[in-house]
Design an enzyme around this catalytic site. Sequence first.
Site, PDB file in Angstrom:
ATOM      1  NE  ARG A  35      -5.931  21.646  12.479  1.00  0.00           N
ATOM      2  CZ  ARG A  35      -6.285  20.655  11.681  1.00  0.00           C
ATOM      3  NH1 ARG A  35      -6.200  19.415  12.085  1.00  0.00           N
ATOM      4  NH2 ARG A  35      -6.730  20.912  10.476  1.00  0.00           N
ATOM      5  CE  LYS A 200     -12.730  16.323  -7.797  1.00  0.00           C
ATOM      6  NZ  LYS A 200     -13.502  15.608  -6.776  1.00  0.00           N
ATOM      7  N   GLY A 356      -6.952  24.709   2.915  1.00  0.00           N
ATOM      8  CA  GLY A 356      -5.816  23.828   3.137  1.00  0.00           C
ATOM      9  C   GLY A 356      -4.593  24.026   2.267  1.00  0.00           C
ATOM     10  N   GLY A 379     -12.151  24.090   5.689  1.00  0.00           N
ATOM     11  CA  GLY A 379     -13.551  23.919   5.303  1.00  0.00           C
ATOM     12  C   GLY A 379     -14.441  25.020   5.855  1.00  0.00           C
TER      13      GLY A 379
END
Length: 399
Positions: A35, A200, A356, A379
């Site tokens: 980052r 999920k 991710g 996200g």
Amino acid sequence: MSKFSSSNFKDQKVLIRVDFNVPLNSKFEITDDTRMRAAIPTIKKILNDGGMVILMSHLGRPKGGPEEKYSLRPLIKHLSELLGGVTVLFANDCIGEQAYTTAGMMRPGEVLLLENLRFHPEEEKGDEDFARKLARLADVYVNDAFGTAHRAHASTAVIAKFFPVEKRMFGLLMESEVKSAEKVLHQSQRPFTAIIGGAKVSDKILIIENLLKKATDIIIGGGMAYTFMKAQGGKIGNSLCEEDRLDIARDLLKRAEEQGVCIHLPSDSIIADKFDNNANISTAPSNDIPDGWLGLDIGENARSQFANVIKRSKTILWNGPMGVFEMNNFQLGTKAVAEAVAEATQNGAFSLVGGGDSVAAVNQFGFADKVSYVSTGGGAMLEYFEGKTLPGIAAVSAL
Ligand code: AMP
């Protein structure tokens, strides 16, 4: 040329929202500086122009006040090294007298790193007054933190309005993130294949719904595939299943058919008798998994089934692994998809990997430089593809 690239920052004080939320070990050493590296081109451009750079970021999740373990101070030395020895000043608080005085005394070519924004609870609340106090530090606001663009925080969104339109803009990282995401969502060439995996269904419903309007093909792999299998009457043994999402899965399949979008589910699976790399392993059709066994990766047929779809695509979006890729015995599916995406890219497709775990997978398998773009914002990228407006983008773009 973009607003940032065409600007000259000579003698300007530029406040950049970066995402320096890097992992630190118990000795406060940086264990992954990706980052930080990602923000370097933006910082260098301003310094090379003869400008001054003030950096603000969050780190970790402090509970609303200063906490030593979330200080940005341990980043100073490495930041200076990444910038080729540039002087990096530090302010113990991101607002207040010390920050203002240090900012006031800066000279062209210098960098000031501010202490963790989240030491003030006002940051996450998107407090106007706090944003105004941050804005006082500089002449220009640059947002280069795509990873937090989906948050309406003081430093990522609210602050923008305290700068005139010509003095607020995206940095180079943010520009390329937005450009790549737009290319997929708004300028996609067909066939457009979205590869959605992970654990999920509930996390991915909105993205699948939005992609039904855009994609020609949607590949569904990973643990979430079994909820779809069961929704169609399949037998899935002990595989991951969200019972309360069976109706939604059926509804998504129906809508895809109505809209002419082809949903691809894995025809077979690698199954195991427990969630363990050393479990007994076998293969089975994904809709006929024996009791006591669970699907932990897509099978050999599914690998070539998915690879064929991917290789004839012109636009590819990939979010989520095809199996439990963290374990050696269940990574072949994710690897095969990475290989197919790389091959399609080599043949001219535009491919974006975002989110991710798929990013971790392409890095782990050495495919990061064989796809068109690897997003830094998990996200934020997910919300973008869900069709949501990201506050960090909207605030900078507002007229
Ligand atoms: P997500 O964060 O939703 O993208 O999910 C990523 C996680 O899903 C990874 O940690 C994978 O190990 C896990 N995963 C992928 N496939 C399966 C599967 N078949 N069963 C259980 N977990 C899975």
